[in-house]
Design an enzyme around this catalytic site. Structure first.
Site, PDB file in Angstrom:
ATOM      1  N   VAL A 271     -12.825 -15.965 -21.944  1.00 31.24           N
ATOM      2  CA  VAL A 271     -12.651 -14.490 -22.513  1.00 31.24           C
ATOM      3  C   VAL A 271     -11.364 -14.085 -23.231  1.00 31.24           C
ATOM      4  O   VAL A 271     -10.279 -14.356 -22.672  1.00 31.24           O
ATOM      5  CB  VAL A 271     -13.264 -13.457 -21.716  1.00 31.24           C
ATOM      6  CG1 VAL A 271     -13.178 -11.963 -22.604  1.00 31.24           C
ATOM      7  CG2 VAL A 271     -14.649 -13.864 -21.150  1.00 31.24           C
ATOM      8  N   HIS A 519      -1.763 -14.295  -2.941  1.00 35.03           N
ATOM      9  CA  HIS A 519      -2.563 -13.168  -2.706  1.00 35.03           C
ATOM     10  C   HIS A 519      -2.074 -12.053  -3.634  1.00 35.03           C
ATOM     11  O   HIS A 519      -2.072 -10.797  -3.305  1.00 35.03           O
ATOM     12  CB  HIS A 519      -2.468 -12.820  -1.262  1.00 35.03           C
ATOM     13  CG  HIS A 519      -2.667 -13.723  -0.248  1.00 35.03           C
ATOM     14  ND1 HIS A 519      -2.263 -13.744   1.319  1.00 35.03           N
ATOM     15  CD2 HIS A 519      -3.578 -14.837  -0.121  1.00 35.03           C
ATOM     16  CE1 HIS A 519      -2.914 -14.716   2.004  1.00 35.03           C
ATOM     17  NE2 HIS A 519      -3.915 -15.500   0.964  1.00 35.03           N
TER      18      HIS A 519
END
Length: 579
Positions: A271, A519
């Site tokens: 995208v 993370h």
């Protein structure tokens, strides 16, 4: 690699039980069975329509959950777009984790030069691995199942985000989880009904027992359930694996939905922009590149952005949603001025320090993965050292004098037979970073920066404390003295001019051996970029459902928390449109 492929081909040929068949059997039924499971890829085998009710961008943990749950409603059509490829048997091997970062399953991102960290990397630029493929980062992560602390979620609610307190989100953790660990079968904090299989790491090294005993000597609680409270204790891993094979978000949530005619999945579909009507400020579709061609698909209800903490803010900014001056600088028309990409948070620390003992054990190298006997032991029976992610097996939780939580990761299998490793992970670091655009070209990677060991934080002293604690755990406990445990006497080359094991030495090592635990989160923060319903503020028909929405970083690895966001986000979407 040729040898690996030969072994793969032979074993796949003789497989008698597909992953889908195995995945839906009760755990006890195949506890003693051989477990060869793979099936031919089904991903991306349907034509892409011009319009769907929902378009989900990114097949990471959040996107896979949302696509599954929304497609449960048979009257809704759902398209899941993923820039990468489908998984392979190689990504299923837990021990392969450190080697997956050099494959096409990783976006290959590199952070901007650091002033106080990453000195061991070229131009002080740390690599930032992020998963690219079906499952997102859950196909290259270490599969450690943690959730964080109660206070992580109560704090989100206290910031004004109703519905995100611990008691609100616990049901969504349970909804995803299928935990087979015997001692947790009757726990109100665990479930055996969800899509995501959780088990103890299948390879049980005697060294991890020493780690747990040594932690007990230092006053840590032994064998804690760190999913309830990751505090002052030690334990073996809970892993998102099934018989030692990785259970990615795609395996858990997309493959079980493979036969739903209303769910279409398109791989190799990157995208490039969310189409937003500038007058109504409503998301109406997306543009993406597939097979070298730019294509457009429209949404009747919503676009759900689940591209992760790096790509989600990038796509918002490319689509005209972000800091006004930054967008203008790149010639992007501003649709909504929001602090997108700000306040990036991450867990970081040191990977890793080496210890020596007078006992030998298995080693982990690239050659290990091509060992026919080890591979067959893993593939057919789900056992052996290949079931340990990157050779790791244990976690410890300590607190520094400044009050910060630290996770110690115990790695009993290293590249030497008589050695093991301990890594550090700061659970609540003070460092902050950002994601910005390099240009308005969607194929240019974004610019990512992070304030490793910023001079105005306590991060460096916290990590130094953690490294010294790891040495104490090995060198000052009777448990490890029994096997002559000691820190490897060979100093890190760039720090050998400093007194060995001094605070200055550990600070030098920290700055050179800086490690992200990938993370990253908080780049589309709840309260700043999205509301408590995960809707982009000021924009209709657009939500963000991934780790970028966390207002602050949890005390835990972000795989399970992101699945929780996916479950809760899907429920909110379903409730909204079911009215």
């Amino acid at each position: 690699m040729k040898n690996i492929l030969i072994v793969f081909t032979i074993l796949i040929f003789f497989s008698s039980l597909t992953f889908s068949q195995l995945f839906h059997l009760p755990y006890a039924q195949y506890q003693q069975q051989e477990i060869p499971f793979r099936e031919n890829s089904f991903i991306g085998n349907r034509p892409i329509l011009s319009e769907y009710d929902f378009i989900v961008i990114g097949a990471g943990p959040g996107g896979c959950v949302v696509a599954n749950r929304l497609s449960e409603e048979k009257s809704w059509t759902v398209l899941l777009l993923e820039a990468g490829q489908d998984e392979s048997i190689y990504t299923d091997i837990p021990a392969a984790v450190p080697f997956l970062e050099t494959t096409d399953y990783n976006w290959g991102y590199i952070a901007q030069p650091s002033k106080n960290g990453c000195f061991g990397f070229k131009n002080n630029r740390c690599p930032w691995p992020k998963g690219k493929g079906m499952g997102g980062s859950s196909i290259i992560n270490a599969m450690i199942y943690t959730r964080g602390k109660r206070e992580d979620y109560d704090t989100i609610a206290a910031l004004g985000n109703d519905g995100w307190a611990y008691d609100d989100v616990l049901p969504y953790f349970l909804k995803s989880e299928n935990n087979s660990i015997p001692e947790y079968q009757n726990s109100p904090f665990h479930s055996q009904k969800g899509n995501l299989h959780v088990e103890r790491v299948r390879y049980h090294s005697p060294r991890v027992d020493k780690f747990i005993e040594a932690g007990g000597e230092l006053g840590l609680k032994k064998n804690i359930d760190y999913t309830i409270d990751p505090e002052h204790g030690v334990s073996r891993f809970q892993l998102t694996t099934l018989f030692g094979h990785r259970v990615s978000a795609s395996k858990a949530f997309i493959r079980p939905a493979r036969n739903r005619q209303n769910l279409h999945v398109a791989i190799y579909s990157q995208v490039t922009r969310i189409i937003i009507d500038p007058k109504t400020k409503k998301a109406i579709g997306v543009e993406f590149i597939k097979k070298g061609k730019t294509r457009t698909v429209y949404s009747k209800k919503e676009v759900i952005l689940s591209a992760g903490p790096i790509n989600s803010p990038q796509l918002l900014m490319l689509s005209g949603i972000g800091p006004k001056e930054h967008l203008k600088h790149h010639g992007i028309p501003v649709i909504q001025d929001l602090p997108v990409g700000k306040t990036l948070l991450d867990h970081y620390g040191t990977l890793a320090i080496k210890f020596e003992i007078n006992q030998t054990g298995p080693v982990l190298t690239k050659e290990t993965l091509s060992d026919k006997h080890l591979f067959e032991e893993w593939y057919k029976y789900g056992r052996g050292p290949l079931t340990a992610p990157a050779g790791a097996d244990g976690l410890g939780y300590i607190r520094t004098p400044t009050g910060k939580g630290i996770e110690l990761i115990f790695i009993p299998i290293s590249d030497e037979p008589n050695a093991f490793l301990i890594a550090t992970l700061m659970l609540q670091p003070d460092a902050r970073g950002s994601v910005t655009l390099k240009s308005k070209n969607p194929l240019d990677p974004p610019l990512m920066s992070y304030g490793y060991y910023d001079n105005n934080t306590t991060d460096l002293e916290d990590n130094v404390f953690a490294l010294k604690y790891a040495v104490k755990l090995v060198e000052e406990t009777q448990t490890f003295k029994g096997i002559a445990g000691k820190l490897s006497p060979k100093p890190y080359p760039k720090c050998e001019n400093l007194p060995f094991k001094s605070d200055d030495y550990w600070a030098c090592l920290s700055k050179h051996q800086t490690n992200t635990w990938h993370h990253q989160c908080s780049t589309c923060r709840m309260g700043d970029v999205v509301n408590n319903k995960l809707q982009v503020i000021g924009i209709q028909g657009l939500r963000v459902v991934d780790s970028s929405v966390f207002p602050h970083i949890p005390h835990g690895h972000t795989y399970a928390p992101t699945l929780m966001v996916g479950e809760k986000g899907a429920d909110m979407i379903r409730n909204f449109w079911s009215k």
